[in-house]
Design a protein around this motif. Structure first.
Motif, PDB file in Angstrom:
ATOM      1  N   PHE A 507       0.834  -1.204   0.000  1.00  0.00           N
ATOM      2  CA  PHE A 507       0.000   0.000   0.000  1.00  0.00           C
ATOM      3  C   PHE A 507       0.872   1.259   0.000  1.00  0.00           C
ATOM      4  O   PHE A 507       0.632   2.212  -0.759  1.00  0.00           O
ATOM      5  N   MET A 508       1.914   1.236   0.874  1.00  0.00           N
ATOM      6  CA  MET A 508       2.794   2.404   0.963  1.00  0.00           C
ATOM      7  C   MET A 508       3.563   2.603  -0.349  1.00  0.00           C
ATOM      8  O   MET A 508       3.794   3.738  -0.794  1.00  0.00           O
ATOM      9  N   HIS A 509       3.954   1.506  -0.971  1.00  0.00           N
ATOM     10  CA  HIS A 509       4.661   1.604  -2.249  1.00  0.00           C
ATOM     11  C   HIS A 509       3.734   2.154  -3.344  1.00  0.00           C
ATOM     12  O   HIS A 509       4.142   2.991  -4.159  1.00  0.00           O
ATOM     13  N   PHE A 510       2.485   1.696  -3.330  1.00  0.00           N
ATOM     14  CA  PHE A 510       1.489   2.132  -4.322  1.00  0.00           C
ATOM     15  C   PHE A 510       1.193   3.623  -4.193  1.00  0.00           C
ATOM     16  O   PHE A 510       1.118   4.363  -5.168  1.00  0.00           O
ATOM     17  N   THR A 511       1.042   4.090  -2.953  1.00  0.00           N
ATOM     18  CA  THR A 511       0.687   5.492  -2.715  1.00  0.00           C
ATOM     19  C   THR A 511       1.895   6.406  -2.609  1.00  0.00           C
ATOM     20  O   THR A 511       1.726   7.636  -2.581  1.00  0.00           O
ATOM     21  N   LYS A 512       3.083   5.798  -2.544  1.00  0.00           N
ATOM     22  CA  LYS A 512       4.314   6.569  -2.294  1.00  0.00           C
ATOM     23  C   LYS A 512       4.179   7.384  -1.013  1.00  0.00           C
ATOM     24  O   LYS A 512       4.689   8.503  -0.896  1.00  0.00           O
ATOM     25  N   HIS A 513       3.413   6.812  -0.068  1.00  0.00           N
ATOM     26  CA  HIS A 513       3.216   7.386   1.270  1.00  0.00           C
ATOM     27  C   HIS A 513       2.419   8.699   1.250  1.00  0.00           C
ATOM     28  O   HIS A 513       2.358   9.398   2.263  1.00  0.00           O
ATOM     29  N   GLN A 514       1.786   9.036   0.144  1.00  0.00           N
ATOM     30  CA  GLN A 514       1.080  10.318   0.068  1.00  0.00           C
ATOM     31  C   GLN A 514      -0.409  10.107  -0.278  1.00  0.00           C
ATOM     32  O   GLN A 514      -0.753   9.341  -1.192  1.00  0.00           O
ATOM     33  N   PHE A 515      -1.256  10.809   0.468  1.00  0.00           N
ATOM     34  CA  PHE A 515      -2.697  10.732   0.278  1.00  0.00           C
ATOM     35  C   PHE A 515      -3.097  11.190  -1.130  1.00  0.00           C
ATOM     36  O   PHE A 515      -4.010  10.644  -1.756  1.00  0.00           O
ATOM     37  N   ARG A 516      -2.428  12.219  -1.676  1.00  0.00           N
ATOM     38  CA  ARG A 516      -2.781  12.764  -2.984  1.00  0.00           C
ATOM     39  C   ARG A 516      -2.744  11.696  -4.067  1.00  0.00           C
ATOM     40  O   ARG A 516      -3.442  11.808  -5.073  1.00  0.00           O
ATOM     41  N   ASN A 517      -1.929  10.644  -3.872  1.00  0.00           N
ATOM     42  CA  ASN A 517      -1.826   9.590  -4.888  1.00  0.00           C
ATOM     43  C   ASN A 517      -3.002   8.621  -4.841  1.00  0.00           C
ATOM     44  O   ASN A 517      -3.107   7.728  -5.692  1.00  0.00           O
ATOM     45  N   LEU A 518      -3.888   8.756  -3.833  1.00  0.00           N
ATOM     46  CA  LEU A 518      -5.097   7.945  -3.770  1.00  0.00           C
ATOM     47  C   LEU A 518      -6.281   8.641  -4.471  1.00  0.00           C
ATOM     48  O   LEU A 518      -7.342   8.028  -4.654  1.00  0.00           O
ATOM     49  N   VAL A 519      -6.112   9.912  -4.827  1.00  0.00           N
ATOM     50  CA  VAL A 519      -7.226  10.721  -5.362  1.00  0.00           C
ATOM     51  C   VAL A 519      -7.070  10.883  -6.869  1.00  0.00           C
ATOM     52  O   VAL A 519      -5.965  11.124  -7.375  1.00  0.00           O
ATOM     53  N   HIS A 520      -8.200  10.757  -7.582  1.00  0.00           N
ATOM     54  CA  HIS A 520      -8.200  10.996  -9.029  1.00  0.00           C
ATOM     55  C   HIS A 520      -7.723  12.424  -9.292  1.00  0.00           C
ATOM     56  O   HIS A 520      -8.148  13.362  -8.597  1.00  0.00           O
ATOM     57  N   PRO A 521      -6.820  12.608 -10.241  1.00  0.00           N
ATOM     58  CA  PRO A 521      -6.263  13.941 -10.479  1.00  0.00           C
ATOM     59  C   PRO A 521      -7.323  15.020 -10.668  1.00  0.00           C
ATOM     60  O   PRO A 521      -7.125  16.172 -10.253  1.00  0.00           O
ATOM     61  N   GLU A 522      -8.469  14.678 -11.268  1.00  0.00           N
ATOM     62  CA  GLU A 522      -9.514  15.676 -11.505  1.00  0.00           C
ATOM     63  C   GLU A 522     -10.215  16.078 -10.216  1.00  0.00           C
ATOM     64  O   GLU A 522     -10.845  17.140 -10.153  1.00  0.00           O
ATOM     65  N   ASP A 523     -10.149  15.173  -9.181  1.00  0.00           N
ATOM     66  CA  ASP A 523     -10.820  15.464  -7.904  1.00  0.00           C
ATOM     67  C   ASP A 523      -9.875  16.059  -6.879  1.00  0.00           C
ATOM     68  O   ASP A 523     -10.290  16.428  -5.769  1.00  0.00           O
ATOM     69  N   LEU A 524      -8.581  16.093  -7.194  1.00  0.00           N
ATOM     70  CA  LEU A 524      -7.572  16.417  -6.187  1.00  0.00           C
ATOM     71  C   LEU A 524      -7.737  17.834  -5.640  1.00  0.00           C
ATOM     72  O   LEU A 524      -7.665  18.057  -4.422  1.00  0.00           O
ATOM     73  N   THR A 525      -7.992  18.802  -6.526  1.00  0.00           N
ATOM     74  CA  THR A 525      -8.097  20.192  -6.065  1.00  0.00           C
ATOM     75  C   THR A 525      -9.246  20.350  -5.081  1.00  0.00           C
ATOM     76  O   THR A 525      -9.115  20.987  -4.020  1.00  0.00           O
ATOM     77  N   GLN A 526     -10.397  19.740  -5.394  1.00  0.00           N
ATOM     78  CA  GLN A 526     -11.574  19.831  -4.517  1.00  0.00           C
ATOM     79  C   GLN A 526     -11.273  19.197  -3.160  1.00  0.00           C
ATOM     80  O   GLN A 526     -11.614  19.771  -2.115  1.00  0.00           O
ATOM     81  N   VAL A 527     -10.631  18.044  -3.176  1.00  0.00           N
ATOM     82  CA  VAL A 527     -10.350  17.337  -1.926  1.00  0.00           C
ATOM     83  C   VAL A 527      -9.378  18.141  -1.073  1.00  0.00           C
ATOM     84  O   VAL A 527      -9.568  18.294   0.136  1.00  0.00           O
ATOM     85  N   GLU A 528      -8.315  18.649  -1.689  1.00  0.00           N
ATOM     86  CA  GLU A 528      -7.313  19.390  -0.917  1.00  0.00           C
ATOM     87  C   GLU A 528      -7.911  20.662  -0.329  1.00  0.00           C
ATOM     88  O   GLU A 528      -7.592  21.047   0.795  1.00  0.00           O
ATOM     89  N   GLU A 529      -8.789  21.338  -1.084  1.00  0.00           N
ATOM     90  CA  GLU A 529      -9.425  22.546  -0.545  1.00  0.00           C
ATOM     91  C   GLU A 529     -10.250  22.219   0.684  1.00  0.00           C
ATOM     92  O   GLU A 529     -10.252  22.964   1.676  1.00  0.00           O
TER      93      GLU A 529
END
Length: 592
Positions: A507-529
C-alpha cells in the motif's frame, strides 16, 4: 557472567604457542637423549670392535713372532747351527714378510731373500739407530718389535727381534744372537684394516717406537681424521700399542636424528593444530552459549540468561531482599509502525544502554522480549530502590527521525522479595501486575506492587491497534496533513483490500506514502481545498465529509465517501483519521 555480558579472555589463545614451545623443548630433550643413547651405543659397539680387531692385529703380529720363535727352537735343537737356512726361511715366508734374518752375536749374517736386502747385514749391537734397543732386548731377554722404519730400498716395516740364549757345556746360558723378521706395514694388518673399514669404521694404529720411549708413532691409519675415538691398548713386543676407532659418519646417527626431528615436528604441528581446533570449538560453543543467553541486538541477557543468573543468585541468597522490575516502552508498536523498525531498534538499544548506566553493576538486566525489559536489583528493598527507579522512569527520552527529535516514555512496575512474593522466582509476576497498573493510569510512570492491584483490570488493555484495525467493519487510514510533509501513517486491512494492495508495504509503495496519490487527479483540487479548510479552521476533533474517486492498484477508480476527523497529535502535528466508504456499496444496500 557479570551483569548482562559474557566476557572472554584472549589469553587462552597463547596455549598453542605454549604447546609449540613445550613441544619444541620436549623434542629437543628427546633428540638429545636419543643422540646421547645412540652415541653411547655407537661407542660401545666401537669399543667392542676395537677389542675384536685389536686382538686380530695381535694375532697378525704373533704370526710374525712365531717365525722368530720357530727359528729359535731350531737353533736350540741344532746347538746354534742352521743348515739350509734359505730353504727353511722360504717355507716360512708370507705376503706380509719382507725378510727373515739371523744375527749370530748380534751381526746379521743371513737374510732371506738376499736379493734387495744386502743393506740389512749390519752389526746390530753397535748400530747407532738400533744398538740401544738391541742391547735392551739382550739385557732383558725380551722380544722387541722395533719401528716402524722406512727402508732405504723403500717401504715401511716393523722389525721383530728375538734374542736367542743357548747353554754351554756347563749349562750356563749365553747370548747366541738374534732371530729376526722384517714385517711389511700395513700389509700385515690388511685383513683387520679392511674388515674395520667394511664395518664403517675409521682407525689409527699407533705404538711406541721401542721400550725405551713413551712417544707414540702411527703405524697405520685410515684416510680421515679421527674425532674423539675409542681406543684399545695392548702391550706386545716390549712396546705399547693403541688401536683407535670411530664410526665413519661420526658419533651421531644423522638419519635417525632427522627422522626423529621430522616426526617430532609433525607431532608438534598436529598438537598445535589440534589445540587450535579445540580452542576454536570451545570458542564456538561459548559463542553459541552466549547467543542462547544474550539478546543479539542490545547485548543484554535474554530471558534464558536472566533465568540462569537468577537461579545462580538464589542458590546463596535466599534470605536477602531484592527488587524485581518490569518495564516497556509506551506506544512502542506505534513507533515501529510509523517510523519503522530501524527507529524502533534504536529506541530499544538506547533504552538498554541507559539501563546499564542507571542501575548498579551487580544488577541482573535482560531484554524479556519485544520492548519489555526485566531487572533484579540485589540486596535492597523497594523503599531503598524507589528514588532510583522513579528517576529512571521519569527521565526525558527521545529519538531522532529524519532530523526531528521525538519524545517517548516508559512504564515501569516493580515488586520486592520477600515483602510481595514468597519466592524470588515469582517476583516478576507481581512487577508485571504493577506495570499494567501504570498502563491503566495513563502510562509514563513507575509503581510499586500493592495487594489491591488485580489482574482483572488488564482486560481493559486487551485491545491493541492491530485488534481494532483488523476487526473494524470499514476501511480507514491515518495520515499527517502537513502541506510540506504530507505522509500516510497507517491503513487497515479493509483499506488494503479496497485499493487492491496485498499488505501495508504494498500500500505504501502504491501510494508513495502520500494521500494525494489515492485521489483521481480531476478530484484532487476539490479534496485538498476541503482538507486545508478543515485544518485552517482550527477545530480540533472536527469531522468533515468529502466525495472523490479513489485510485485502485489495477488502474481503476472507485467513488468513495471520505469521512475524516482532524486531531492534533503530540508526535505528528495535524493528523487525519479517515473512514472510507465505497459509494457503490452504499447504493447497493441503501438505495432508498
Amino acid at each position: 557472567m557479570t551483569r548482562n555480558k559474557i566476557k572472554f579472555s584472549h589469553t587462552k589463545w597463547l596455549l598453542p604457542l605454549w604447546v609449540l614451545l613445550i613441544g619444541s623443548i620436549v623434542l629437543y630433550m628427546i633428540t638429545h637423549a636419543v643422540q646421547q643413547a645412540d652415541s653411547r651405543h655407537l661407542r660401545t659397539l666401537a669399543e667392542l670392535n676395537a677389542v675384536t680387531y685389536g686382538d686380530s692385529m695381535i694375532a697378525d703380529l704373533n704370526a710374525g713372532i712365531n717365525i722368530t720363535d720357530t727359528l729359535e727352537q731350531l737353533l736350540i735343537s741344532t746347538d746354534g747351527r742352521i743348515d739350509k737356512f734359505d730353504i727353511i726361511a722360504d717355507r716360512m715366508m708370507a705376503d706380509y714378510v719382507r725378510s727373515i734374518q739371523v744375527a749370530p752375536g748380534g751381526i746379521v749374517t743371513d737374510i732371506y731373500p738376499a736379493e734387495g736386502n744386502e743393506a740389512g747385514k749390519i752389526d746390530l749391537i753397535h748400530d747407532k739407530y738400533r744398538g740401544e734397543t738391541v742391547n735392551y732386548s739382550i739385557a732383558n731377554d725380551v722380544l722387541i718389535i722395533h719401528g716402524p722404519f722406512e727402508l732405504e730400498q723403500g717401504g715401511h716395516v716393523l722389525s721383530i727381534r728375538n734374542p736367542v740364549f743357548l747353554q754351554d757345556e756347563k749349562g750356563t746360558p749365553y747370548f747366541w744372537g738374534m732371530t729376526m723378521v722384517i714385517i711389511k706395514v700395513p700389509d700385515i694388518f690388511q685383513h683387520s684394516a679392511d674388515a674395520l673399514t667394511d664395518f664403517g669404521y675409521q682407525y689409527r694404529l699407533s705404538k711406541t717406537i721401542s721400550p725405551l720411549t713413551d712417544e707414540y708413532t702411527v703405524v697405520d691409519q685410515s684416510e680421515e681424521t679421527l674425532m674423539d675415538p675409542v681406543s684399545y691398548d695392548f702391550t706386545l713386543g716390549g712396546c705399547s700399542w693403541k688401536l683407535e676407532v670411530m664410526p665413519t659418519g661420526g658419533w651421531k646417527n644423522d638419519t635417525l636424528l632427522q627422522l626423529i626431528v621430522l616426526c617430532g615436528i609433525a607431532v608438534i604441528l598436529l598438537l598445535v593444530v589440534l589445540t587450535i581446533s579445540i580452542l576454536f570449538v570451545d570458542e564456538q560453543r561459548k559463542k553459541f552459549r552466549r547467543l542462547s543467553l544474550t539478546d543479539s541486538m542490545t547485548g543484554l541477557l535474554n530471558r534464558n540468561g536472566f533465568n540462569l543468573q537468577l537461579e545462580e543468585y538464589l542458590e546463596g541468597n535466599k534470605q536477602k531482599n531484592c527488587v524485581g522490575i518490569l518495564l516497556d516502552v509506551d506506544n512502542f508498536k506505534f513507533i515501529n509502525d510509523v517510523y519503522g523498525h530501524t527507529i524502533g531498534d534504536q529506541v530499544l538499544l538506547q533504552l538498554s544502554q541507559s539501563l546499564v548506566q542507571a542501575f548498579p553493576d551487580n544488577s541482573i538486566i535482560a531484554r524479556n522480549g519485544g520492548d519489555e525489559f526485566c531487572i533484579i536489583l540485589k540486596d535492597c528493598s523497594a523503599e531503598e530502590a524507589a528514588p532510583m527507579i522513579d528517576a529512571f522512569s521519569k527521565a526525558s527520552r527521545s529519538f531522532s527521525a529524519k532530523g526531528v527529535e521525538h519524545n517517548y516514555s516508559i512504564s515501569l512496575g516493580y515488586a520486592e522479595y520477600p515483602a510481595n512474593a514468597e519466592k524470588v522466582s515469582d517476583i516478576l509476576r507481581y512487577a508485571d501486575i504493577a506495570l499494567y497498573e501504570v498502563k491503566l493510569q495513563g502510562k509514563h510512570g513507575a509503581l510499586a506492587y500493592r495487594p489491591d492491584f488485580h489482574n482483572s483490570k488488564r482486560t481493559q488493555l486487551g485491545f491493541s491497534l492491530s485488534d481494532v484495525s483488523d476487526n473494524l467493519p470499514g476501511a480507514f487510514f491515518i495520515y499527517r496533513a502537513e502541506k510540506e510533509d504530507e505522509r500516510i501513517l497507517y491503513a487497515n486491512q479493509e483499506m488494503l483490500q479496497l485499493t487492491g494492495c496485498t499488505d501495508l508495504d504494498d500500500f505504501m509503495h502504491f501510494t508513495k506514502h502520500q494521500f494525494r496519490n489515492l485521489v483521481h487527479p480531476e478530484d484532487l483540487t476539490q479534496v485538498e481545498e476541503s482538507i486545508w479548510q478543515q485544518i485552517e479552521s482550527g477545530m480540533n476533533g472536527y469531522n468533515d465529509y468529502v466525495k472523490y474517486r479513489l485510485a485502485v492498484k489495477d488502474g481503476t477508480y472507485k467513488t468513495v465517501l471520505d469521512y475524516g476527523r482532524i486531531v492534533e497529535s503530540e508526535h505528528y502535528g495535524s493528523v487525519f483519521y479517515v473512514l472510507v466508504v465505497d459509494c457503490e456499496f452504499i447504493k447497493t444496500h441503501y438505495d432508498d
